[in-house]
Scaffold this motif. Structure first.
Motif, short mmCIF file in Angstrom:
data_model
loop_
_atom_site.label_atom_id
_atom_site.label_comp_id
_atom_site.label_asym_id
_atom_site.label_seq_id
_atom_site.Cartn_x
_atom_site.Cartn_y
_atom_site.Cartn_z
N LEU A 102 0.90 -1.26 -0.17
CA LEU A 102 0.11 0.01 0.12
C LEU A 102 0.85 1.30 0.12
N PRO A 103 0.74 2.16 -0.83
CA PRO A 103 1.52 3.23 -1.04
C PRO A 103 1.39 4.30 -0.03
N PHE A 104 2.39 4.96 0.76
CA PHE A 104 2.25 6.14 1.46
C PHE A 104 3.05 7.13 1.19
N ASP A 178 -14.30 8.34 -4.66
CA ASP A 178 -15.21 7.52 -3.56
C ASP A 178 -14.95 6.20 -3.82
N PRO A 179 -14.36 5.67 -2.62
CA PRO A 179 -13.98 4.19 -2.72
C PRO A 179 -14.96 3.06 -3.03
N TYR A 374 -5.04 2.52 -4.85
CA TYR A 374 -5.97 1.47 -4.25
C TYR A 374 -7.01 2.41 -3.66
N SER A 375 -7.99 1.71 -3.54
CA SER A 375 -9.15 2.42 -3.18
C SER A 375 -9.32 2.34 -1.56
N ARG A 376 -8.70 1.31 -0.92
CA ARG A 376 -8.73 1.24 0.61
C ARG A 376 -7.26 1.21 0.99
N THR A 377 -7.18 1.57 2.41
CA THR A 377 -5.97 1.36 3.24
C THR A 377 -6.18 1.22 4.59
N THR A 536 -10.47 -2.20 -4.43
CA THR A 536 -10.11 -2.15 -5.96
C THR A 536 -8.89 -1.55 -6.01
N VAL A 537 -8.19 -2.03 -6.96
CA VAL A 537 -6.96 -1.31 -7.64
C VAL A 537 -7.41 -0.69 -8.92
#
Length: 1468
Positions: A102-104, A178-179, A374-377, A536-537
Motif C-alpha cells: 500500500l503506497p504511503f 469515492d472508494p 488503491y481504493s482502501r488502506t 479495488t486497484v
C-alpha cells in the motif's frame, strides 16, 4: 509567522530519524505498520463511550483538527514509505501473494530543512495553526473570496440557500475518489474553508452547519445595521462566528473530550512569548484519540425521535449510514435535502460514540479511503507511518517531556495488546513508538500522555493568540459581547441553523445523559450495517493500450505518409515533365492510318494485357498497333505456306493463339466468341486472297496460354542460344555456360533450333533493325536467305570475329560492303561502310566530313586516282592497324559481361588495358600521349603500409572537415551530456528523474542537442557570409566549400536526435499516464494541482491537449515532410516540392519556440542557442533579398542542342565574382518565385554574365520553352531574371595549385568553361597566377551533346599561346575502340588527327577518345610529368558515378608516398 499557513510544525522533542536528518525508521528497526495495526488496534466494535460522548463530539473533533492542522499534502519530490502487507492478510492479501504494497506518500516539508542533524526535516502545516475559522472561511484571502457571495455579507449558497454551492472543479477543494463507487469529479463536493470538508458525510454536515451559522449572523447583523456594506456584514459575521467557534472548542468540547472539568482549564491570559505552533506530537495524539471513538455507522433521526433508515447503494434499507461507504460520497440517496442534513446532525447528537480505547473499527482500519490507485488502506497503519514520517519520538521520551513516569515494562498502564506488541519491538520498551504507546494506554478516555499533549496544544493556541475573543486589549469585542459569546454553546448553533427547537436537542450535544431527548435504539455494530465495498486497484492505463499503440504507429507512419505524398507528387511531376518533353520532342514513332481489329494482347501471367489493333496488310504483313495507332510489331507471312491458330474452348471462347514460326507468338483475348469468330473469318479471307492456308485447332485456355511462346519466354530461349553459342566459340566451361544435359529436352530443342530474326539480331548488337551495319552483317550471315539466322550461320560469322586473323576480319568486312559482289569496293561503297559506323555516334559527321576522310585515306595510301579498291588495296590501306583488327570482336549485348573472365584471356578489352608499367606498343597506341612520356618506377609496398598512407592522406585532405565535424560533434555530445547529467543527478528536487529516469535523460539531452543543431544549421545556409569568409584566413581552418554537405550531415544528426527526443517523450507520456496526480503536481506544478483525485490525464491529453504535445506532433509532421522532399531522389524529380517544403523551416522554428515556451519540464532554453545564428542568418537573408529585387535584362537567349539553353544577361553594377562561382536565378514569368542554382559560364573579365542551362527538369524545361524564339516573338521581349549571388565553391580554388585537373561530365562542365576562359585571358595579359598547367577532361556521351563547349574549347585553343591547357575528350556513347562497330571509326579518327592535327568528330586539336577516361593511369602519369609538383588539385563536376570514380582514383594514388591529389567535387 507562527501559525501561518505553510509554517513548519513544532517539535517538542528532537526528531527521531534513522539518519537524524530525514530518513524514516523502517523495518527491521521498527515493526511493520500493518502488523502493528493488526496487533494493537484490532478488536470488536459496539462498545459505548465510557463518558457517553456522542458521535457529534467525535466529528466535531475532526472538524477542529482540520481547522488547525493539515499535513496530508504530499511533498515534492514525491517520497514513499510504503506499507508492506504481510502475506495472507485477510483484508489486503487474501490470495497470500506476499506482493501487496500500500503506497504511503510523505508529507510536504520545508525545503530549508532536512539538511543536517542540526536542521532535521520539518513538515509543513498547509493551513493556519490558529482557531481562526479557517475550516469555515479558508486559510487565505483568495480562498475566502471564492466562498463569498459578495451579497449581504453571506457565504455563497447553491440552489438552496441552506446548502453551500457545489464546487466548480476549482483548485481549492479536495476531490478524492469515492472508494465505494470509484466515482470522482466535483459532483456532490461542496465549497468549504476546509479542503477536506467533504471527506465523509458527517464532517460535511458539520461544515454545512457552520456555513449556515455565518449566514445566520450575516442576516441578523443586516437587520440590526441596514446601512452596513457587504464587506462590513461579512467581516462582523465572520468575527462573531470565529469567536463562537473558539469558545465552543475550548470551553465546551475540549473538557468533554478530555473528560476534564472546565475549572481545570486555566483562565485565559495572553502570553506573547508562547509558541502556538502545532506540534507533531499533537497530530498523533489527537488523530488517534478521535479514531478510537469513531463508530462503524451513524444514525439519523427527525425531531420526533424517529430514527430514519438510510438507503444503501443497492436500494435496500440500513439502520444507519455505514462509515466505510460514506467517504467522499457523490451519490447520497438519503442525504439530498436540507432536512436530510438536519436529521443527520440530530442523529449524531443522540448516538453514543465508541469506547475510548485502543481499538479502531474496521471501517477505518481496513476500509479507510486509500491513496493513489488503491481504493482502501489502513488508517492506523497510515498514522503509524505518518508518525515515522514526522520523526516522532519514542513513547517514553514523550512521557519524560511532560513529567510522566516512563513505562518500565509492557503491562502496567497499557492494554493487554501491549504484550503482543512487545514481541514486535523485541520486548525492548525503549523502542516503543509514541503512537502505538499512546494507543495502548487509552482506556475509557485518552491516556495520560495523549491528554497532556492535547491540552498543552490547545492552551498554547489560546494563550499565544492575541486575537483570541477573550482578549479585551485587541478591541474586537466588548466585555458584554465576550460574556454573551461565553454563554453560546453548540446546542445554540444547531438550533439557529436547523429547523429544530431547543427541546429537540440535549443542552450538551457532545454528551448524552439519561433524561436527554431521543436515546439511540442500540449501540451500532458492524453486523447491523451494510457491507463495506471491498478494495479495488485502479489501472490508470486500462483501455489505453490500443490507442497509445495506434498513436505510436501513426507517429512512425509520418515518414511513410510523407513518402507516399512525395511519390504522388513525383508521379505527377514525371507525367507533366514527359508531356513537356513530348511537346518539345514530338514522337518519332510511325503512325499508321486506318482502323484495325481490336483485341487484348496477353503477354504473360505477370504482365497486364494491353489493347492492340491488328491490320491485315496486302503485302502478306500483319501489323500490330498500340492504342495510339503506333506500330508495335510487323509479322511477315512471306516465307510461310500455312498459318496456325489455336482457339480456346472454355466458356466465353475468348482466347486465340497465332503461332509465329521463329518468333514469339501472338496471344489475343477478345470480348467474346462473336468478336473472335469475326476476326477468324477476316483472317481466313485474307489468307485465301494471298494464297496461304489456315490450320485451326482448339484446346483449353489454360493449356493454350501454357504452350504460347511469349516475348519473355522467347528471351529465355535466346539467352540459352547465346550462352551455348559463345560456349562453343570460346571454349567456356559447362558450369558457366549451362549444360544442355541438365535442361529439359524441350528447352534444348527450342534453343538449338532457334533462328534469329533481323530485329532480334539488331537488338543483340544494341543497334536499330534498319541500321546499314545490321543490313550488311545480316545479309552476309544469312546464307540461305530465309530472313533468319540459324545457330550454325551465327556461329560461322562469330568464329571469324572472335578467333579469325586480321586478314580474315578485313576480308569479311570487304565482303559485307561489296554490295554488287564484283570483288571491288568503290568509293560509294566505302562511304556507305563509313556511314554505317558513324550511325552509332548519332550521325556526328556531315557528308562533307566523311568525304574528306575518305579522300585523305585514299591519298595517304596512294590510291587518289582510283575509284575502286581491290581486296589487296583495302588490306594495304589498313596495314598499320593489324593490332586493332586482331583484338576486334563482335560484342553481343549482354554476353561480353557474362563471359568477361573467360574472354579476357583471349580478347583483351579496353577497360582492362590501361597499364602503364613497361608500356607495350599496344598501350602506346591505345593511351593518350601523356601517359607514356615518362618512365616510372612502381612502388611496391605492403597492404598495411598502403592503408596507413591512405589514412594519412585522407586526414591530410579532410583535416579541416574532420576538425569541424569532431568539434561540432563534441559540442553536440557535450550539451546532450550536460542536460542528461543535470536531470539525472543535479536537477531541482521535483522527482522527475526518479519518476522517468530513462525518458527524461534521453528527451532532455536530445532536446539540448536538437536546439544546438537546429540553430547552428542556419549558418551553413548563410551563402553570402560563406562566400566572404572563404576569402579570409578562416578558409584554412574551416571547409566552407563543404557547407551543403555539412548542412546535410547536421540535418541527419538532428533527425536522429529528434527520434531520440520523441522516443524519450513516448516513455515519459506512458509513465506520466500511469503516475498519480500527487506525483504529477510535483513534476508539473504549473499544469497540475493535487486535488486528491489522483487519476492522471490520459495519454492523448499529453499528445493533443498540451502545447508541447501538439506542437511536438506538428514538428514531427513538418520534419517528415521536409526530410523526405529533401532527399536526393525527390529533390531531383520535384525541385519545386523541395523548394516549397524546405521553406517550412520558418514554421519549424516557430513551432520549436512555442514547443519549449510552455515550460512544462524546464524553462525555455532554445533562445540560448538560436538568437546568434538567427541574427546572422537574418542579415545574410536581407543581403540576398536586396539583390533579388533587382531585375536583370536578358541580352541574348539561344537554344542549343542537347536541351541546353544559353542565357546572356546584364552584369549588375559592382557584381564581382571569380571563375567557378555560381548564382541563383528566378524567373517570375514562369509563375513561381523559386530560385535555382547554376554555375556561371562567363569569365570575370567579361562585361555580361552567361549561363548554360540544361533542360533536365520541369523548371528548366519550361525555361527553355519560355526563351524559345516562338515564345519570345509572342511576348515581344526576353523575360527578365532575378539574380542572387555570387556564391563560392571549391572549383574557384583551381588557381591555388601549380597543376590542376578539371573533370567535367555532361552539364557539369559549366564551371570549367568559365575557368578555361579566365585562365587564357589572364595568361594573355601576363597576369601573375600560380597555376602553370591545366588538364581538362571532358566526358560526354557524344560531342554533339554540348557543342557550345566545343566552341569555348576552340576559343581557348586559339588563344592559348603558352600551352597552359591540355584538353582530352571522352565520348562514352561510342563503344570501346576494339569493338567491331568502332574499329574502322577509330582508324579514321586517328588518321584524321594524324593528317590534319584535329579531331574528326569535334574539329578540335584536343584528343578524342572512345569510352570512359582511365583516371588512375592518367593521374599516375601526372606524377612523373610533373615530378616537381607535390600537390595537384583535382576538380570534378558531374554525375555522382563519375565524381566517385575520380575520388576513388585519388584515394588509390594517395596510398603511395608521391604527389598528393586534392579532390574537390560537385554533383548535380
Amino acid at each position: 509567522s507562527h501559525g501561518a499557513a505553510g509554517s513548519p510544525l513544532l517539535r517538542l522533542l528532537p526528531a527521531n530519524y534513522a539518519d537524524g536528518v530525514y530518513q524514516v525508521l523502517q523495518e527491521p528497526h521498527v515493526p511493520n505498520a500493518r502488523k502493528l495495526s493488526n496487533v494493537a488496534a484490532q478488536g470488536p466494535s459496539g462498545k459505548p463511550s465510557s463518558g457517553n460522548r456522542t458521535v457529534m463530539s467525535v466529528f466535531f473533533g475532526f472538524h477542529v483538527l482540520s481547522e488547525i492542522l493539515a499535513v496530508e499534502k504530499p511533498g515534492c519530490p514525491a517520497e514513499f514509505i510504503n506499507i508492506y502487507i504481510p502475506a495472507g492478510d485477510s483484508m489486503f492479501d487474501p490470495a497470500n501473494t506476499g506482493a501487496v504494497v500500500l503506497p504511503f506518500q510523505r508529507s510536504k516539508w520545508a525545503v530549508e530543512t532536512g539538511r543536517s542533524p542540526n536542521n532535521p526535516r520539518k513538515q509543513i502545516n498547509v493551513v493556519t495553526g490558529w482557531l481562526d475559522g479557517s475550516a469555515i472561511y479558508g486559510p487565505s484571502h483568495s480562498w475566502s473570496d471564492a466562498l463569498r457571495s459578495f451579497s449581504h455579507g453571506k457565504l455563497a449558497s447553491g440552489s438552496d440557500p441552506k446548502l453551500p454551492k457545489q464546487s466548480d472543479g476549482g483548485q481549492f477543494m479536495w476531490k478524492a475518489l469515492d472508494p465505494s463507487t470509484g466515482q470522482g469529479g466535483s459532483e456532490g463536493i461542496y465549497d468549504f474553508g476546509n479542503a477536506r470538508g467533504n471527506e465523509n458525510l458527517f464532517l460535511q454536515a458539520k461544515s454545512i452547519a457552520w456555513f449556515r451559522y455565518h449566514n445566520h449572523w450575516a442576516s441578523k447583523l443586516a437587520q440590526q445595521n441596514p446601512n452596513w456594506s457587504d464587506e462590513d456584514l461579512f467581516q462582523h459575521a465572520r468575527k462573531r462566528v470565529i469567536a463562537t467557534y473558539q469558545n465552543i472548542v475550548l470551553y465546551e468540547w475540549l473538557p468533554v473530550f478530555l473528560q476534564k472539568n472546565i475549572t481545570m482549564i486555566p483562565q485565559y491570559s495572553y502570553k506573547q512569548h508562547v509558541d502556538p505552533s502545532i506540534s507533531t506530537e499533537f497530530l498523533a495524539a489527537m488523530g488517534h484519540s478521535l479514531a478510537t471513538m469513531v463508530p462503524p455507522g451513524v444514525y439519523r433521526r427527525n425531531t420526533t425521535c424517529s430514527f430514519q433508515p438510510v438507503l444503501k447503494p443497492d436500494g435496500k434499507e440500513s439502520p444507519a449510514f455505514r462509515l466505510c461507504n460514506s467517504y467522499w460520497s457523490r451519490k447520497k440517496p438519503s442525504l439530498q435535502t436540507v432536512k436530510d442534513v438536519d436529521e443527520l446532525l440530530l442523529g449524531m447528537s443522540s448516538q453514543i460514540a465508541e469506547l475510548e480505547d485502543n481499538v479502531v473499527v474496521q471501517d477505518l482500519r481496513d476500509y479507510w479511503y486509500g491513496p493513489l490507485k488503491y481504493s482502501r488502506t489502513d488508517y492506523v497503519a497510515s498514522y503509524i507511518q505518518r508518525g515515522r514520517d514526522l520523526g516522532l519520538p519514542t513513547y517514553n521520551k514523550a512521557r519524560e517531556l511532560f513529567d510522566l513516569t516512563p513505562a518500565q515494562n509492557w503491562s502496567p498502564g497499557l492494554e493487554p495488546q501491549a504484550l503482543v506488541s512487545a514481541d514486535l519491538y523485541g520486548k525492548d520498551i525503549s523502542k516503543l513508538e509514541l503512537l502505538p504507546g499512546g494507543m495502548l494506554e487509552s482506556n475509557g478516555k485518552p491516556g495520560d500522555l495523549f491528554s497532556t499533549i492535547i491540552l498543552n496544544q490547545f492552551l498554547r493556541l489560546r494563550d499565544g493568540d492575541r486575537f483570541w475573543f477573550e482578549n479585551t486589549k485587541n478591541g474586537l469585542f466588548t466585555k458584554e459581547e465576550i460574556s454573551e459569546i461565553r454563554k453560546t454553546t453548540f446546542h445554540d448553533v444547531l438550533v439557529n441553523v436547523t429547523d429544530v427547537t431547543s427541546a429537540d436537542l440535549q443542552m450538551q450535544v457532545f454528551t448524552w445523559n439519561a433524561g436527554d431527548p431521543c436515546p439511540q435504539p442500540e449501540q451500532l455494530k458492524v453486523d447491523l450495517l451494510a457491507n463495506c465495498t471491498p478494495m479495488t486497484v485502479l489501472d490508470y492505463f486500462e483501455g489505453s493500450g490500443a490507442g497509445f499503440g495506434l498513436i505510436l504507429v501513426a507517429l512512425c507512419c509520418f515518414p511513410l505518409v510523407s513518402l507516399f505524398i512525395a511519390w504522388i507528387v513525383a508521379t505527377f511531376r514525371k507525367r507533366d515533365f514527359k508531356k513537356l518533353q513530348k511537346k518539345q520532342n514530338p514522337s518519332m514513332r510511325r503512325e499508321v492510318s486506318g482502323e484495325g481489329v481490336p483485341a487484348l494482347e496477353w503477354q504473360g501471367p505477370k504482365t497486364d494485357s494491353n489493347l492492340i489493333y491488328l491490320q491485315l496488310q496486302p503485302d502478306k504483313i500483319i501489323k500490330v498497333l498500340d492504342s495510339r495507332r503506333a506500330v508495335l510489331r510487323s509479322i511477315s507471312l512471306k516465307n510461310q505456306q500455312q498459318v496456325d491458330i489455336v482457339l480456346s474452348i472454355n466458356k466465353g471462347n475468348k482466347a486465340l493463339l497465332l503461332k509465329i514460326p521463329k518468333e514469339y507468338d501472338l496471344v489475343l483475348l477478345f470480348n467474346g466468341e462473336a468478336d473472335r469468330s469475326d476476326f477468324v473469318r477476316k483472317l481466313t479471307n485474307y489468307l485465301e486472297t494471298n494464297g496461304l492456308s489456315l490450320s485451326m485447332s482448339d484446346m483449353t485456355e489454360r493449356t493454350l496460354l501454357k504452350r504460347a511462346v511469349t516475348k519473355e519466354r522467347r528471351k529465355q530461349i535466346l539467352e540459352t542460344f547465346f550462352r551455348h553459342l559463345f560456349a562453343q566459340v570460346l571454349d567456356i566451361e559447362k558450369s558457366d555456360a549451362g549444360d544442355l544435359n541438365f535442361e529439359t529436352s524441350l528447352k534444348a530443342k527450342e534453343s538449338l533450333n532457334c533462328e534469329l530474326s533481323r530485329a532480334e539480331f539488331a537488338e543483340s548488337l544494341g543497334l536499330k533493325p534498319q541500321s546499314m551495319f545490321v543490313e550488311s552483317m545480316f545479309s552476309l550471315a544469312d546464307k540461305d536467305g530465309n530472313g533468319y539466322l540459324s545457330f550454325r550461320e551465327f556461329l560461322d560469322i562469330l568464329v571469324v570475329f572472335m578467333k579469325g586473323s586480321p586478314e580474315e576480319k578485313l576480308k569479311l568486312m570487304f565482303t559485307m560492303y561489296d554490295i554488287d559482289g564484283n570483288g571491288f569496293l568503290s568509293k560509294e561503297e566505302f562511304l556507305m561502310m563509313l556511314r554505317s559506323f558513324i550511325e552509332i555516334s548519332n550521325n556526328c559527321l556531315s557528308g562533307n566530313q566523311m568525304e574528306e576522310v575518305i579522300e585523305s585515306m585514299f591519298q595517304a595510301s596512294g590510291f587518289q586516282d582510283k575509284e575502286e579498291l581491290t581486296w589487296e588495296d583495302f588490306h594495304y590501306m589498313l596495314r598499320d592497324h593489324d593490332r586493332e583488327l586482331r583484338f576486334t570482336q563482335l560484342c553481343v549485348k549482354g554476353q561480353c559481361g557474362v563471359f568477361k573472365q573467360n574472354m579476357s584471356n583471349l580478347v583483351p578489352v579496353a577497360a582492362s588495358s590501361f597499364c602503364l608499367s613497361n608500356p607495350s606498343p599496344l598501350t602506346t597506341l591505345r593511351q593518350p600521349y601523356l601517359y607514356t612520356e615518362a618512365q616510372r618506377t612502381r612502388y611496391q609496398r605492403s597492404k598495411v603500409y598502403q592503408k596507413i598512407q591512405q589514412f594519412k592522406r585522407f586526414v591530410e585532405n579532410y583535416r579541416r572537415h574532420i576538425a569541424c565535424v569532431v568539434l561540432f560533434s563534441a559540442i553536440t555530445a557535450g550539451v546532450f551530456a550536460e542536460r542528461a547529467y543535470y536531470y539525472a543527478f543535479a536537477s531541482p528536487a521535483t522527482g522527475i528523474a526518479e519518476t522517468t529516469f530513462v525518458g527524461i535523460v534521453i528527451s532532455r539531452g536530445a532536446a539540448a542537442s536538437i536546439s544546438f543543431m537546429y540553430s547552428y544549421i542556419l549558418l551553413t545556409m548563410c551563402r553570402n557570409l560563406i562566400t566572404f569568409l572563404r576569402e579570409t584566413f578562416l578558409n584554412r581552418y574551416i571547409p566552407f566549400d563543404a557547407a551543403v554537405d555539412f548542412h546535410r550531415w547536421v540535418a541527419m544528426g538532428a533527425v536522429i536526435f529528434s527520434i531520440l527526443h520523441t522516443g524519450g517523450h513516448v516513455v515519459n507520456v506512458y509513465i506520466f499516464s500511469v503516475s498519480p496526480l500527487s506525483i504529477l503536481s510535483c513534476l508539473f506544478s504549473n499544469a497540475f494541482m493535487d486535488d486528491g483525485s489522483q487519476v492522471p490525464q490520459k495519454y492523448y491529453w499529453w499528445f493533443f491537449e498540451t502545447v508541447p504535445g501538439m506542437t511536438g506532433v506538428l514538428l514531427l509532421v513538418i520534419l517528415a515532410v521536409m526530410y523526405v522532399f529533401a532527399s536526393h531522389h525527390f529533390r531531383r524529380i520535384s525541385f519545386r516540392g523541395f523548394w516549397i517544403t524546405h521553406h517550412l523551416y520558418v514554421l519549424l522554428y516557430i513551432m520549436v519556440i512555442v514547443h519549449g515556451s510552455y515550460g512544462l519540464v524546464q524553462q525555455p532554453r532554445f533562445h540560448i542557442y538560436f538568437i546568434i545564428p538567427a541574427l546572422i542568418y537574418g542579415c545574410d537573408k536581407l543581403i540576398s533579398l536586396s539583390r533579388k529585387k533587382v531585375e536583370m535584362s536578358v541580352l541574348k537567349a539561344e537554344l542549343l542542342p542537347s536541351g541546353v539553353t544559353y542565357l546572356k544577361f546584364q552584369r549588375p553594377q559592382d557584381f564581382e565574382y571569380k571563375s567557378g562561382q555560381w548564382v541563383r536565378i528566378a524567373c517570375l514569368s514562369l509563375g513561381t518565385n523559386e530560385y535555382h542554382p547554376f554555375t556561371l559560364t562567363s569569365a570575370p573579365h567579361e562585361d555580361a554574365l552567361s549561363l548554360h542551362i540544361r533542360a533536365a527538369g520541369p523548371w528548366t524545361t519550361r525555361l527553355r520553352e519560355l526563351y524559345s524564339p516562338d515564345s519570345v516573338a509572342e511576348i515581344g521581349r526576353y523575360p527578365k531574371l532575378y539574380l542572387d549571388g555570387p556564391f563560392g565553391e571549391g572549383h574557384q580554388e583551381w588557381n591555388k595549385f601549380e597543376v590542376s585537373v578539371l573533370v567535367g561530365g555532361g552539364i557539369g562542365v559549366t564551371p570549367f568553361a568559365s575557368i578555361l576562359k579566365d585562365l587564357v585571358f589572364k595568361s594573355s595579359v601576363n597576369s601573375k597566377i600560380l597555376c602553370k598547367k591545366i588538364y581538362f577532361i571532358w566526358v560526354t556521351r557524344t560531342q554533339r551533346q554540348f557543342e557550345w563547349l566545343a566552341d569555348i574549347i576552340r576559343e581557348v585553343e586559339e588563344n592559348d599561346r603558352h600551352d597552359l591547357v591540355s584538353v582530352h575528350i571522352y565520348i562514352t556513347q561510342l563503344a570501346e575502340k576494339f569493338d567491331l562497330r568502332t574499329t574502322m571509326l577509330y582508324i579514321c579518327e586517328r588518321h584524321f588527327q594524324k593528317v590534319l592535327n584535329r579531331s574528326l568528330f569535334t574539329g578540335l586539336r584536343s584528343i578524342t577518345h572512345f569510352g570512359r577516361p582511365p583516371f588512375v593511369p592518367f593521374f599516375k602519369s601526372l606524377q612523373e610529368v610533373h615530378p616537381e609538383v607535390w600537390k595537384i588539385g583535382v576538380f570534378s563536376c558531374g554525375p555522382p558515378g563519375m565524381t566517385k570514380n575520380v575520388e576513388q582514383a585519388c584515394q588509390h594514388l594517395n596510398k603511395q608516398d608521391q604527389t598528393y591529389f586534392v579532390h574537390h567535387y560537385e554533383n548535380f
